[in-house]
Design a protein around this motif. Structure first.
Motif, PDB file in Angstrom:
ATOM      1  N   ILE A 200     -58.253 -29.866  -6.294  1.00 33.84           N
ATOM      2  CA  ILE A 200     -57.294 -28.827  -5.886  1.00 33.84           C
ATOM      3  C   ILE A 200     -55.967 -29.503  -5.574  1.00 33.84           C
ATOM      4  O   ILE A 200     -55.911 -30.426  -4.759  1.00 33.84           O
ATOM      5  CB  ILE A 200     -57.812 -28.057  -4.652  1.00 33.84           C
ATOM      6  CG1 ILE A 200     -59.122 -27.333  -4.984  1.00 33.84           C
ATOM      7  CG2 ILE A 200     -56.766 -27.064  -4.165  1.00 33.84           C
ATOM      8  CD1 ILE A 200     -59.731 -26.602  -3.811  1.00 33.84           C
ATOM      9  N   THR A 223     -59.456 -21.997  -2.505  1.00 26.10           N
ATOM     10  CA  THR A 223     -60.640 -22.827  -2.777  1.00 26.10           C
ATOM     11  C   THR A 223     -61.554 -22.182  -3.795  1.00 26.10           C
ATOM     12  O   THR A 223     -61.927 -22.813  -4.802  1.00 26.10           O
ATOM     13  CB  THR A 223     -61.407 -23.088  -1.469  1.00 26.10           C
ATOM     14  OG1 THR A 223     -60.546 -23.737  -0.535  1.00 26.10           O
ATOM     15  CG2 THR A 223     -62.617 -23.965  -1.735  1.00 26.10           C
ATOM     16  N   TYR A 226     -60.349 -22.033  -7.488  1.00 29.09           N
ATOM     17  CA  TYR A 226     -60.282 -23.340  -8.132  1.00 29.09           C
ATOM     18  C   TYR A 226     -61.664 -23.906  -8.452  1.00 29.09           C
ATOM     19  O   TYR A 226     -61.822 -24.638  -9.432  1.00 29.09           O
ATOM     20  CB  TYR A 226     -59.508 -24.328  -7.255  1.00 29.09           C
ATOM     21  CG  TYR A 226     -58.018 -24.339  -7.529  1.00 29.09           C
ATOM     22  CD1 TYR A 226     -57.502 -25.024  -8.624  1.00 29.09           C
ATOM     23  CD2 TYR A 226     -57.132 -23.667  -6.696  1.00 29.09           C
ATOM     24  CE1 TYR A 226     -56.146 -25.025  -8.882  1.00 29.09           C
ATOM     25  CE2 TYR A 226     -55.774 -23.659  -6.946  1.00 29.09           C
ATOM     26  CZ  TYR A 226     -55.281 -24.354  -8.043  1.00 29.09           C
ATOM     27  OH  TYR A 226     -53.939 -24.346  -8.311  1.00 29.09           O
ATOM     28  N   TYR A 293     -61.853 -18.182 -12.573  1.00 29.06           N
ATOM     29  CA  TYR A 293     -60.400 -18.366 -12.652  1.00 29.06           C
ATOM     30  C   TYR A 293     -60.124 -19.610 -13.499  1.00 29.06           C
ATOM     31  O   TYR A 293     -60.560 -20.721 -13.173  1.00 29.06           O
ATOM     32  CB  TYR A 293     -59.827 -18.566 -11.246  1.00 29.06           C
ATOM     33  CG  TYR A 293     -58.412 -19.095 -11.234  1.00 29.06           C
ATOM     34  CD1 TYR A 293     -57.332 -18.261 -11.510  1.00 29.06           C
ATOM     35  CD2 TYR A 293     -58.150 -20.440 -10.958  1.00 29.06           C
ATOM     36  CE1 TYR A 293     -56.029 -18.747 -11.493  1.00 29.06           C
ATOM     37  CE2 TYR A 293     -56.858 -20.935 -10.927  1.00 29.06           C
ATOM     38  CZ  TYR A 293     -55.803 -20.086 -11.208  1.00 29.06           C
ATOM     39  OH  TYR A 293     -54.525 -20.556 -11.200  1.00 29.06           O
ATOM     40  N   GLU A 295     -57.185 -21.967 -14.941  1.00 26.83           N
ATOM     41  CA  GLU A 295     -55.758 -22.286 -14.768  1.00 26.83           C
ATOM     42  C   GLU A 295     -55.119 -22.460 -16.133  1.00 26.83           C
ATOM     43  O   GLU A 295     -55.631 -23.206 -16.991  1.00 26.83           O
ATOM     44  CB  GLU A 295     -55.611 -23.572 -13.949  1.00 26.83           C
ATOM     45  CG  GLU A 295     -54.176 -23.886 -13.592  1.00 26.83           C
ATOM     46  CD  GLU A 295     -54.089 -25.107 -12.693  1.00 26.83           C
ATOM     47  OE1 GLU A 295     -52.984 -25.412 -12.229  1.00 26.83           O
ATOM     48  OE2 GLU A 295     -55.125 -25.753 -12.483  1.00 26.83           O
TER      49      GLU A 295
END
Length: 297
Positions: A200, A223, A226, A293, A295
């Motif tokens: 992270i 948190t 990620y 999720y 990125e």
């Protein structure tokens, strides 16, 4: 003969994995195909090797219609996996978040939770589960008391709690009685979550602090998103690890049939089990991909 540099690098790569490819073909792909053939045959050991007669789907009919134990064991294993897997994931993430903090003795604490992965032998696991007799330590009565697995039921009786419904009490006792096996199965998952937590970016935490986010908000907003890809990885690992555990009833049944020289029936049971495991992993992947999720740069 002159070979272009890029092609030469590719040949080096193929040469590097050549032994692995040969081993995969000889010791994995070929036995896999043979077991699939056996599942449609009546296989008997004869002089010079295995001899089989093609019988079609008879072995699969035997598995579902005649065998009295396989379906029962399959339902039991699926049920255990269904309730154990979420507990293992939640506990692993909880411990990983704690171990990711800076405190004295952090390295020792990490080693303690990873220790079961190193010493997860049959006798040790039997002692942890309270099965002292099968571990060769039947005379060690003090260990059976230390690792007693019916403490919750005894506690209910001691404090006089009888108002719980049968289902609720059974669920609480089941979880408490298997707490050692749940903790014993979390070493790899904790390590994977720790790796995700350490990736992270510090800027995310700094931005959250500047916005005045609490620790609770930071967990849910920073948190969890990620580490969500690692939740999927741990789910798949936990399901497969559960399906291949040493105390797995289905695998025990398959091995029993094999030791009884019933290779056709054993192969059919193994392939049915493999398809169910594959379907479970696929279903988990499809469902979890909706909540992960990713990125994007």
């Amino acid at each position: 003969m002159k070979i272009p540099y890029e092609k030469r690098k590719g040949l080096y790569g193929y040469g590097f994995i050549a032994i692995w490819l040969i081993g995969t073909l000889l010791f994995f792909v070929y036995p896999l195909i043979e077991s699939l053939r056996y599942s449609f045959m009546d296989v008997r050991p004869e002089v010079g090797g295995m001899q089989g007669t093609w019988i079609g789907l008879d072995n699969y009919k035997y598995v579902f219609l005649e065998d009295q134990n396989y379906s029962k064991y399959l339902v039991s294993v699926l049920g255990d996996t269904l309730w154990k897997t979420p507990l293992i994931i939640i506990f692993s993430l909880f411990i990983a978040v704690i171990l990711n903090q800076k405190f004295k003795g952090r390295a020792f604490a990490r080693a303690v939770f990873f220790l079961p992965v190193i010493i997860a032998t049959g006798p040790v696991y039997s002692i942890i589960n309270g099965n002292i007799s099968s571990s060769g330590a039947s005379s060690a009565g003090q260990f059976s008391t230390m690792f007693s697995t019916d403490l919750m039921g005894e506690l209910f009786q001691f404090i006089g709690i009888y108002g719980l419904s049968d289902n609720m009490q059974t669920m609480v006792e089941t979880v408490s009685n298997n707490i050692f096996s749940i903790i014993w199965s979390t070493g790899i998952q904790i390590l994977i979550f720790l790796a995700a937590l350490q990736n992270i970016p510090p800027s995310a935490k700094e931005a959250a602090q500047m916005e005045g986010a609490t620790a609770w908000e930071y967990f849910w907003k920073i948190t969890l998103p990620y580490v969500s890809p690692m939740i999927l990885a741990n789910l798949i690992f936990t399901v497969i690890d559960s399906f291949t555990a040493p105390d797995n009833l289905v695998m025990g049944r398959v091995l029993d049939m094999q030791r009884d020289w019933q290779y056709g029936h054993a192969a059919a049971m193994a392939w049915v089990y493999f398809v169910i495991v594959l379907a479970a992993v696929g279903l988990i992947t499809v469902i979890m991909n909706r909540f992960i999720y990713y990125e994007v740069d």
